[in-house]
Design an enzyme around this catalytic site. Structure first.
Site, mmCIF file in Angstrom:
data_model
loop_
_atom_site.group_PDB
_atom_site.id
_atom_site.type_symbol
_atom_site.label_atom_id
_atom_site.label_comp_id
_atom_site.label_asym_id
_atom_site.label_seq_id
_atom_site.Cartn_x
_atom_site.Cartn_y
_atom_site.Cartn_z
ATOM 1 N N CYS A 113 0.820 -1.226 0.000
ATOM 2 C CA CYS A 113 0.000 0.000 0.000
ATOM 3 C C CYS A 113 0.850 1.271 0.000
ATOM 4 O O CYS A 113 0.335 2.353 -0.286
ATOM 5 C CB CYS A 113 -0.943 0.001 1.194
ATOM 6 S SG CYS A 113 -2.024 -1.430 1.222
ATOM 7 N N HIS A 253 -3.054 7.318 2.853
ATOM 8 C CA HIS A 253 -3.546 6.012 2.409
ATOM 9 C C HIS A 253 -4.895 5.772 3.097
ATOM 10 O O HIS A 253 -5.041 5.992 4.301
ATOM 11 C CB HIS A 253 -2.530 4.937 2.789
ATOM 12 C CG HIS A 253 -3.029 3.547 2.565
ATOM 13 N ND1 HIS A 253 -3.746 3.187 1.437
ATOM 14 C CD2 HIS A 253 -2.952 2.418 3.328
ATOM 15 C CE1 HIS A 253 -4.072 1.910 1.520
ATOM 16 N NE2 HIS A 253 -3.601 1.425 2.647
ATOM 17 N N ASN A 283 -10.342 0.106 1.272
ATOM 18 C CA ASN A 283 -8.891 0.194 1.114
ATOM 19 C C ASN A 283 -8.526 -0.371 -0.267
ATOM 20 O O ASN A 283 -8.573 -1.586 -0.466
ATOM 21 C CB ASN A 283 -8.226 -0.607 2.241
ATOM 22 C CG ASN A 283 -6.717 -0.603 2.155
ATOM 23 O OD1 ASN A 283 -6.131 -0.222 1.142
ATOM 24 N ND2 ASN A 283 -6.066 -1.047 3.223
HETATM 25 N N1 COA Z 1 -17.405 -7.807 12.178
HETATM 26 C C1 COA Z 1 -17.740 -8.009 13.476
HETATM 27 N N2 COA Z 1 -16.845 -8.338 14.410
HETATM 28 C C2 COA Z 1 -15.556 -8.458 14.016
HETATM 29 C C3 COA Z 1 -15.151 -8.266 12.689
HETATM 30 C C4 COA Z 1 -16.141 -7.935 11.747
HETATM 31 N N3 COA Z 1 -15.860 -7.714 10.462
HETATM 32 N N4 COA Z 1 -13.819 -8.439 12.597
HETATM 33 C C5 COA Z 1 -13.391 -8.738 13.828
HETATM 34 N N5 COA Z 1 -14.440 -8.750 14.686
HETATM 35 C C6 COA Z 1 -14.456 -9.027 16.104
HETATM 36 C C7 COA Z 1 -13.231 -9.782 16.570
HETATM 37 O O1 COA Z 1 -13.376 -11.166 16.377
HETATM 38 C C8 COA Z 1 -13.159 -9.390 18.020
HETATM 39 O O2 COA Z 1 -14.042 -10.187 18.730
HETATM 40 P P1 COA Z 1 -13.646 -10.764 20.174
HETATM 41 O O3 COA Z 1 -13.397 -9.558 21.009
HETATM 42 O O4 COA Z 1 -14.823 -11.561 20.548
HETATM 43 O O5 COA Z 1 -12.407 -11.574 19.937
HETATM 44 C C9 COA Z 1 -13.689 -7.968 18.025
HETATM 45 O O6 COA Z 1 -14.424 -7.804 16.832
HETATM 46 C C10 COA Z 1 -12.599 -6.924 18.084
HETATM 47 O O7 COA Z 1 -11.636 -7.247 17.096
HETATM 48 P P2 COA Z 1 -10.365 -6.395 16.888
HETATM 49 O O8 COA Z 1 -9.449 -7.080 15.943
HETATM 50 O O9 COA Z 1 -9.833 -5.967 18.239
HETATM 51 O O10 COA Z 1 -10.995 -5.121 16.184
HETATM 52 P P3 COA Z 1 -10.285 -3.803 15.867
HETATM 53 O O11 COA Z 1 -10.929 -2.698 16.561
HETATM 54 O O12 COA Z 1 -8.793 -3.918 15.976
HETATM 55 O O13 COA Z 1 -10.621 -3.634 14.317
HETATM 56 C C11 COA Z 1 -9.580 -3.895 12.198
HETATM 57 C C12 COA Z 1 -10.178 -4.612 13.398
HETATM 58 C C13 COA Z 1 -9.125 -4.950 11.201
HETATM 59 C C14 COA Z 1 -10.664 -3.036 11.563
HETATM 60 C C15 COA Z 1 -8.401 -3.008 12.668
HETATM 61 O O14 COA Z 1 -7.546 -3.760 13.486
HETATM 62 C C16 COA Z 1 -7.623 -2.424 11.550
HETATM 63 O O15 COA Z 1 -8.118 -1.629 10.787
HETATM 64 N N6 COA Z 1 -6.316 -2.783 11.441
HETATM 65 C C17 COA Z 1 -5.487 -2.295 10.360
HETATM 66 C C18 COA Z 1 -5.771 -3.084 9.125
HETATM 67 C C19 COA Z 1 -5.280 -2.422 7.880
HETATM 68 O O16 COA Z 1 -5.319 -1.228 7.731
HETATM 69 N N7 COA Z 1 -4.808 -3.246 6.947
HETATM 70 C C20 COA Z 1 -4.377 -2.804 5.673
HETATM 71 C C21 COA Z 1 -3.041 -2.163 5.766
HETATM 72 S S1 COA Z 1 -2.580 -1.457 4.258
#
Ligand code: COA
Length: 369
Positions: A113, A253, A283
């Site tokens: 990215c 980004h 994204n």
């Molecule tokens: N819908 C509902 N629940 C979801 C879910 C979804 N799509 N994805 C994950 N969860 C759940 C998890 O299983 C977790 O449940 P638990 O507490 O029972 O284990 C809970 O939601 C929290 O998950 P978590 O991973 O802590 O969420 P988060 O706030 O970190 O958000 C992302 C997850 C992926 C949105 C976030 O971590 C993120 O944006 N990371 C960067 C990713 C990125 O930018 N990647 C590309 C880089 S170029």
């Protein structure tokens, strides 16, 4: 020493929209969860007739039209993609053929990215060195082809699309002023497509366990992204001899609204100075910055003379930022030119006859070689 100006820009997105509600029918998620945790409402998905090269070619034609130059004026094409057409040949070569850029060299650049920023910097440095005059930089993705629509951690994030910039040499000061590029391969496993490369060619076990799809540790990537966005923006600004107050706009980004808000807080800058359109496209990886820039110009948020920073992060881990003074077309577009899109049918005919000629050469002269 010539300056490298951004003189053309363009974007192209597939027509098909995949909403949060659509995803909620496929995995255990909800529109509310996705909007609150990411800011995304919908994303675009390529049709079976579209690919990274076809989206990239459309964005390129727009960028050339905007710059007022022809495909045959290009010296170099750099395509950044995490979803290239093939391991080889390069997607850049395929786009070069599609748009009829018969004089241009072409290569792909892989920095996930962050790739579009790396690519602008490489194109700009080629111009600054005097070795080329016109460069087309493309960010093109069809990440839907590598997304597991059974994995709610990743499938909510990514979308398809392409954007492109034209860079041109001019003695007039401005354009790309300073850039920083970083990498930390110790975090390679946090965001990866495990199978399909030379380390692990795709086999039956890999297919069954989804190793050919994107795998991500969202929390680690989030932590890393919030750390590097503000830091690298500041580095690029300092390297250009500017101050943060000089910036008209930051084009980040488009991964997650919470990451962009954290960068704004870290830099003590208002959110209004960050262009955001991730709610409509998700994204789009390396395409997100040129798509966001094109929209920002369209709505009048970026104008000639504005000081900007492009900043991104991604797999690798990689991160990068680039400071540029926005230029626009170098020449007032008064002279009538052939539309760059009209080179495409001719390029198809030319490409077809080159293939036929090569086949005939093989039949008639192949055995003597
Ligand atoms: N819908 C509902 N629940 C979801 C879910 C979804 N799509 N994805 C994950 N969860 C759940 C998890 O299983 C977790 O449940 P638990 O507490 O029972 O284990 C809970 O939601 C929290 O998950 P978590 O991973 O802590 O969420 P988060 O706030 O970190 O958000 C992302 C997850 C992926 C949105 C976030 O971590 C993120 O944006 N990371 C960067 C990713 C990125 O930018 N990647 C590309 C880089 S170029």
């Amino acid at each position: 020493m010539p300056y490298a100006h951004i003189t053309g820009w363009g974007m192209h997105l597939p027509a098909r929209i995949l909403t949060n509600e659509d995803l909620a029918k496929m995995v255990d998620t909800s529109d509310q969860w996705i909007r609150e945790r990411t800011g995304i409402r919908e994303r675009r998905i390529a049709s079976e007739h579209e690919s990274s090269a076809s989206l990239g070619a459309e964005a390129s034609v727009q960028a050339l039209r905007m710059a007022g130059i022809s495909p045959t004026d290009l010296d170099l094409i750099i395509c950044s993609s995490s979803s290239p057409e093939h391991i080889f040949p390069s997607t850049a070569s395929i786009i070069q053929d599609k748009i009829g850029a018969t004089r241009a060299g072409a290569f792909d650049l892989s920095a996930a990215c962050s790739g579009f920023i790396y690519a602008i910097n490489m194109g700009a440095q080629s111009i600054r060195s005097g070795s080329v005059k016109s460069v087309l930089v493309i960010g093109a993705e069809t990440l839907s082809r590598f997304t597991n629509y059974k994995d709610r951690n990743t499938c909510i994030l990514f979308g398809d699309g392409a954007g492109a910039f034209v860079l041109q040499a001019s003695e007039k000061p401005g354009g790309v002023m300073g850039a920083v590029m970083h990498s930390d391969g110790s975090g390679a496993d946090f965001l990866t497509i495990p199978a399909g490369g030379s380390k692990r060619p795709i086999d039956e076990v890999g297919l069954h366990t989804g190793q050919h799809f994107i795998h991500m540790d969202g929390k680690e990537v989030f932590r890393f992204a919030t750390r590097v966005m503000a830091q690298s923006t500041l580095e690029a600004v300092t390297k250009s001899g500017w101050k943060l107050e000089d910036l008209k706009m930051v084009v980040p980004h488009q991964a997650n609204i919470r990451i962009i808000e954290a960068a704004a807080r870290g830099l003590k800058m208002p959110m209004e100075k960050f262009f955001v359109n991730l709610e409509r496209y998700g994204n789009t990886s390396t395409a997100s910055i040129p798509i966001a820039t094109t929209e920002a110009v369209q709505v009048g948020k970026i104008r000639p003379g504005d000081k900007l920073v492009f900043v991104g992060f991604g797999a690798g881990l990689t991160w990068a930022a680039l400071a540029a003074e926005w230029t626009g077309p170098l020449e007032p577009q008064t002279t009538r030119r052939i539309d760059p899109a009209l080179y495409q049918p001719w390029a198809r005919v030319r490409s077809f006859f080159r293939r036929v000629l090569r086949a005939l050469e093989g039949i008639f002269f192949g055995r003597q070689a």
